[in-house]
Design an enzyme around this catalytic site. Sequence first.
Site, PDB file in Angstrom:
ATOM      1  N   SER A 108      -3.884  -2.973  20.499  1.00 55.35           N
ATOM      2  CA  SER A 108      -4.610  -2.948  19.226  1.00 55.35           C
ATOM      3  C   SER A 108      -6.114  -2.970  19.431  1.00 55.35           C
ATOM      4  CB  SER A 108      -4.170  -4.136  18.358  1.00 55.35           C
ATOM      5  OG  SER A 108      -4.327  -5.353  19.062  1.00 55.35           O
ATOM      6  N   ASN A 153      -1.225 -16.113  18.199  1.00 55.80           N
ATOM      7  CA  ASN A 153      -0.799 -16.034  16.800  1.00 55.80           C
ATOM      8  C   ASN A 153      -1.743 -16.789  15.867  1.00 55.80           C
ATOM      9  OD1 ASN A 153       1.265 -14.628  17.876  1.00 55.80           O
ATOM     10  ND2 ASN A 153       2.865 -16.153  17.505  1.00 55.80           N
ATOM     11  N   THR A 172     -11.743   8.509 -27.567  1.00 54.78           N
ATOM     12  CA  THR A 172     -10.372   8.076 -27.277  1.00 54.78           C
ATOM     13  C   THR A 172      -9.578   9.375 -27.137  1.00 54.78           C
ATOM     14  OG1 THR A 172      -9.721   7.977 -29.600  1.00 54.78           O
ATOM     15  CG2 THR A 172     -10.560   5.943 -28.653  1.00 54.78           C
ATOM     16  N   HIS A 173      -8.630   9.407 -26.238  1.00 53.38           N
ATOM     17  CA  HIS A 173      -7.870  10.633 -25.933  1.00 53.38           C
ATOM     18  C   HIS A 173      -8.811  11.775 -25.537  1.00 53.38           C
ATOM     19  CE1 HIS A 173      -4.527   8.613 -28.077  1.00 53.38           C
ATOM     20  NE2 HIS A 173      -5.486   8.274 -28.918  1.00 53.38           N
ATOM     21  N   SER A 231     -22.536  25.370  -3.449  1.00 51.23           N
ATOM     22  CA  SER A 231     -21.345  26.113  -3.057  1.00 51.23           C
ATOM     23  C   SER A 231     -21.761  27.138  -2.016  1.00 51.23           C
ATOM     24  CB  SER A 231     -20.773  26.800  -4.298  1.00 51.23           C
ATOM     25  OG  SER A 231     -20.104  27.981  -3.928  1.00 51.23           O
ATOM     26  N   LYS A 274     -24.023  26.901  -8.430  1.00 51.90           N
ATOM     27  CA  LYS A 274     -23.272  25.638  -8.445  1.00 51.90           C
ATOM     28  C   LYS A 274     -24.059  24.442  -7.918  1.00 51.90           C
ATOM     29  CE  LYS A 274     -19.201  25.065  -8.865  1.00 51.90           C
ATOM     30  NZ  LYS A 274     -18.026  25.642  -8.231  1.00 51.90           N
ATOM     31  N   ASN A 325     -22.551  20.716  -7.213  1.00 50.22           N
ATOM     32  CA  ASN A 325     -21.272  20.010  -7.315  1.00 50.22           C
ATOM     33  C   ASN A 325     -21.399  18.495  -7.152  1.00 50.22           C
ATOM     34  OD1 ASN A 325     -19.946  22.470  -7.579  1.00 50.22           O
ATOM     35  ND2 ASN A 325     -19.708  22.687  -5.360  1.00 50.22           N
ATOM     36  N   GLU A 358     -16.299  13.078  -6.583  1.00 53.07           N
ATOM     37  CA  GLU A 358     -14.938  13.562  -6.290  1.00 53.07           C
ATOM     38  C   GLU A 358     -14.368  12.849  -5.066  1.00 53.07           C
ATOM     39  OE1 GLU A 358     -14.922  18.011  -6.518  1.00 53.07           O
ATOM     40  OE2 GLU A 358     -16.897  17.618  -7.344  1.00 53.07           O
ATOM     41  N   TYR A 414       5.568 -15.385  13.137  1.00 52.47           N
ATOM     42  CA  TYR A 414       4.874 -14.160  13.527  1.00 52.47           C
ATOM     43  C   TYR A 414       5.847 -13.071  13.968  1.00 52.47           C
ATOM     44  CZ  TYR A 414       1.866 -10.863  15.948  1.00 52.47           C
ATOM     45  OH  TYR A 414       1.230  -9.712  16.335  1.00 52.47           O
ATOM     46  N   LYS A 427      -4.290  -4.865  10.264  1.00 52.92           N
ATOM     47  CA  LYS A 427      -5.721  -4.637  10.461  1.00 52.92           C
ATOM     48  C   LYS A 427      -6.183  -3.245  10.066  1.00 52.92           C
ATOM     49  CE  LYS A 427      -5.314  -7.950  13.930  1.00 52.92           C
ATOM     50  NZ  LYS A 427      -3.879  -7.765  13.649  1.00 52.92           N
TER      51      LYS A 427
HETATM   52  N1  ARG Z   1      -2.788  -8.059  18.509  1.00 55.44           N
HETATM   53  C1  ARG Z   1      -1.911  -8.988  17.885  1.00 55.44           C
HETATM   54  C2  ARG Z   1      -1.960  -8.821  16.357  1.00 55.44           C
HETATM   55  O1  ARG Z   1      -2.857  -8.227  15.907  1.00 55.44           O
HETATM   56  C3  ARG Z   1      -2.325 -10.382  18.247  1.00 55.44           C
HETATM   57  C4  ARG Z   1      -1.226 -11.373  18.150  1.00 55.44           C
HETATM   58  C5  ARG Z   1      -0.252 -11.148  19.236  1.00 55.44           C
HETATM   59  N2  ARG Z   1       0.785 -12.127  19.238  1.00 55.44           N
HETATM   60  C6  ARG Z   1       1.953 -11.961  19.873  1.00 55.44           C
HETATM   61  N3  ARG Z   1       2.824 -12.927  19.774  1.00 55.44           N
HETATM   62  N4  ARG Z   1       2.225 -10.865  20.520  1.00 55.44           N
HETATM   63  O2  ARG Z   1      -1.104  -9.251  15.647  1.00 55.44           O
END
Ligand code: ARG
Length: 464
Positions: free
Chosen positions: A23, A110, A155-156, A277, A283, A285, A290, A317, A325
């Site tokens: 990660s 964790n 409205t509408h 454009s 144009k 825009n 958007e 966990y 994330k």
């Molecule tokens: N990279 C992990 C996460 O974002 C960290 C926690 C990892 N914990 C584990 N028991 N493998 O959740």
Amino acid sequence: MAKMWQGRFRKELDSKVNDFNSSISFDSRMYENDIQGSIVHVNMLGKQGIIDSEESKVIAKELSAIYDDIASGKIEFDQNAEDIHMFIEQILTERLGDLGKKLHTARSRNDQVAVDLRMYLRAQIDEIIGLVKKLIATLVKKAEENLQTVMPGYTHLQRAQPITFAHHLMAYVEMFKRDMIRLFNCFDLMNECPLGCGALATTTYPIDREYTAEYLGFKGPMLNSLDGVSDRDYCMELANAIAICMTHLSRLSEEVVLWCSWEFRFVELDDAYSTGSSIMPQKKNPDICELIRGKTGRTIGNLTTLLSMMKGLPLAYNKDMQEDKEAIFDSIDTVKLCLSTLAPMLDTMKVNKENMSNAGKKGFINATDCADYLVKKGLPFRDAYKITGTLVALCIDKGETLDTLSIEEYKKLSDKFEEDVYEAIALETCVKGRSAVGGPSPMAVAAHIEEIKNTVLKEENDEN
Ligand code: ARG
């Protein structure tokens, strides 16, 4: 990089699995929080005599040095590392040898990831609140310039009753004010410390959770360790607050798209905030609007991702939760980008007051006021409504409006009509008369603006 958990294994991790599991490509943005959490943790270990207090000082000092080296670009993140937590511990151990290996005493990744993420999100919430406030300040400024700018309210998407542009903009101020409150609430609820929850069941070491909570700026420690490591309410809540805020930004953007079309021509965007454009030279825009409208979709998607990621997970966990994330970071990045782009675009947008008031003149938006005129002269509302409806139909046949129709024509339908009807149905009169709290009259809107300045925008005014 050798795995920290290698003792149990007889084979190296498959390199594709390593990539799949890693990660660091997205959690490296939490490096500052991770180091901060580790410093407070190791100080606590030293204070409690869990490790030697001199040793804890050396570790804390080295962690600060690692922070400086990452911030200055001297150290780059190793994309093969499993995550930011392992990466920093690895660097520490490379630098301090066996001493570095003591950092992770009485802690698990964790509780570490949970505390890092809460700290990161708290700081992000502060930034988002600041940006929402800036947008509110811009809207208030525009509203002040347009207290008397009459336009049709819809409205509408049909012209309904006269309002002012200020009144319309201040509606969004209320929405963004609630967004700010939602963000504050979200901050408050997430402001409890999971550090010390360990893997799931705390630890047998004599840790001091009050100490770590206090030094990391939390209200106190989380009261159940299973919950501490497996709760992601705070991500879902923030994603929800952001999705709602984006929905407000999207509605406003949609209105600007309409307003700068040639059918409306209520506003004109500054050249710096619109695009051309590649083929049609005429144009201009409203791409920013958007894109905001489009990007709202991904924030709703991120909320759905988090809700469905969590809904079937047993305590505590599970690795699924690593998926939190990218979703929440994307929502944060998106809302920050949109807020900081929209505010200056609105600030530089030219308001075409004449076109707004002309649109007001053609849509019979004073018909309710014409009926009310008759009611004030003693007619029951339903009769007044019917007479006014007949007048509108007559005007359409004759190519007139209620303002141009002769008094003779009025009188044919009711002898209650006098010359003063024209004054009573003038758009300015209609707006001025709606002076109840929350209404479009310049006085009511000015009072609303004052209220916002004295509350939501208070510090900003004080700073100026
Ligand atoms: N990279 C992990 C996460 O974002 C960290 C926690 C990892 N914990 C584990 N028991 N493998 O959740």
